[in-house]
Design a protein around this motif. Sequence first.
Motif, PDB file in Angstrom:
ATOM      1  N   GLY A  24       0.806  -1.206   0.000  1.00  0.00           N
ATOM      2  CA  GLY A  24       0.000   0.000   0.000  1.00  0.00           C
ATOM      3  C   GLY A  24       0.844   1.262   0.000  1.00  0.00           C
ATOM      4  O   GLY A  24       2.073   1.231   0.155  1.00  0.00           O
ATOM      5  N   TYR A  57      -8.270  -1.863  -1.938  1.00  0.00           N
ATOM      6  CA  TYR A  57      -8.009  -1.453  -0.556  1.00  0.00           C
ATOM      7  C   TYR A  57      -7.383  -2.573   0.264  1.00  0.00           C
ATOM      8  O   TYR A  57      -6.342  -2.395   0.897  1.00  0.00           O
ATOM      9  CB  TYR A  57      -9.320  -0.999   0.096  1.00  0.00           C
ATOM     10  CG  TYR A  57      -9.951   0.181  -0.593  1.00  0.00           C
ATOM     11  CD1 TYR A  57      -9.554   1.476  -0.294  1.00  0.00           C
ATOM     12  CD2 TYR A  57     -10.942   0.009  -1.555  1.00  0.00           C
ATOM     13  CE1 TYR A  57     -10.117   2.572  -0.922  1.00  0.00           C
ATOM     14  CE2 TYR A  57     -11.520   1.098  -2.199  1.00  0.00           C
ATOM     15  CZ  TYR A  57     -11.101   2.372  -1.882  1.00  0.00           C
ATOM     16  OH  TYR A  57     -11.665   3.450  -2.511  1.00  0.00           O
ATOM     17  N   ARG A  67      -3.553  -4.099  -0.451  1.00  0.00           N
ATOM     18  CA  ARG A  67      -2.354  -3.350  -0.049  1.00  0.00           C
ATOM     19  C   ARG A  67      -1.345  -3.284  -1.192  1.00  0.00           C
ATOM     20  O   ARG A  67      -0.288  -3.907  -1.161  1.00  0.00           O
ATOM     21  CB  ARG A  67      -1.714  -3.966   1.210  1.00  0.00           C
ATOM     22  CG  ARG A  67      -2.664  -4.243   2.356  1.00  0.00           C
ATOM     23  CD  ARG A  67      -3.600  -3.067   2.686  1.00  0.00           C
ATOM     24  NE  ARG A  67      -2.890  -1.866   3.044  1.00  0.00           N
ATOM     25  CZ  ARG A  67      -3.161  -0.670   2.520  1.00  0.00           C
ATOM     26  NH1 ARG A  67      -4.092  -0.519   1.594  1.00  0.00           N
ATOM     27  NH2 ARG A  67      -2.475   0.383   2.889  1.00  0.00           N
ATOM     28  N   SER A  80      -5.057   1.678  -4.122  1.00  0.00           N
ATOM     29  CA  SER A  80      -6.234   1.410  -3.299  1.00  0.00           C
ATOM     30  C   SER A  80      -7.472   2.070  -3.895  1.00  0.00           C
ATOM     31  O   SER A  80      -8.527   1.448  -4.019  1.00  0.00           O
ATOM     32  CB  SER A  80      -6.020   1.916  -1.877  1.00  0.00           C
ATOM     33  OG  SER A  80      -5.041   1.154  -1.219  1.00  0.00           O
TER      34      SER A  80
END
Length: 396
Positions: free
Chosen positions: A102, A251, A254, A245
């Motif tokens: 992420g 989301y 990551r 994301s």
Amino acid sequence: MFENVQTAPADPILGLTELFKADPNPEKINLSVGVYQDATGKTPVLETVKEAEKRILEQENSKGYLPMTGEPAYCAEVQKLLFGEGHEIITSKRAATAQCPGGTGALRVAGDYLNIVHPGAKIWLSNPTWANHNTIFEAAGVECKQYAYRDAATNGLDFDAMCASIKTIPAGDVILLHGCCHNPTGIDPTPEQWAIIGDLLAAQGVTPLVDFAYHGLADGLEQDRLGLLELVKKVKQMFICSSFSKNFGLYRERTGALTLVADNAEQAGTVMSQVKLRIRYNYSNPPSHGGQIVATVLSDPELKAKWIEEVADIRNRINEMRHLFVKTLKDKGVTQDFSTIIEQRGMFSFSGLTKDQVDRLREEFSIYIVGSGRINVAGMTPDNMDRLCDAIKAVL
């Protein structure tokens, strides 16, 4: 060991989500956490993502570790999306990219790198900025400072104050800039202002770190990177923390990246060798699935074209909610001017609501907004707009 441990304070955003989940009111509204929702209030899986996953499932033949910097095909697509295919930075190999867990993971790796390799460097954050920026860099041991950004009187960018702040930043420090869709204000510099910022940073000897978490959600994929492209004309060295994301809806997968731009290919390799050490003692290797999805979509012209349409749908829905929100408040007789929300971009805006008003919205109407008054516009829908605006009118 554990007898005297104190309960940690709740995260200011994720803690609100927990309160929201526990709220029994069937008409509750969550405008706090930064997750896109469609007109039905759901966070969808993009069609291109589902198609990519089908292909991956059919072709995948190993669950072995990725390299520390991730899948090379993914990293190459990240660079093309950031700079444009054939950009001099790519052809000269002045950029090096590491796949990270992420955008948050990319920021932490950058923080660890700064703390170990440049221990005297401080990082300068906009006032205001995403609440987690401070905690990420402080946890990495990097001192955080602030530069001016928002004009409270106009709810716009105070560009003169921003430039004056930049002129006070010592050489060798780092400034964190939001590539587009500034979080939490939704206020972005123009391309012309980005060029001026680049000149100032070059003159000061300050290294930019661009947090690029919302690429495509402001005005379009090409338009949203104009600020970054202005910067790279002026500044030869920088970091870019990017995320998929929001624009891929990944989301929970990551999927992010840390890209560094250096003077030349040799220097880029040297700096990346230090980044790899930070990765090794943090999480060793990035997760694979999200990166495979992104690489599959971006490397297939047909899928990429469809994905660009899906990003446009997300962007258009958010902008439609901005207009509907302002119109509905006006139609209900609210005299306070919320028109600046139309001019802002991305998922977030500063509403101007006070903490007391935000508390009343939660306690009396089950409407959840961060204490600063930042609202997630993507949490608004045509169905909840009347109730939301009635509640805001009641607390103003």
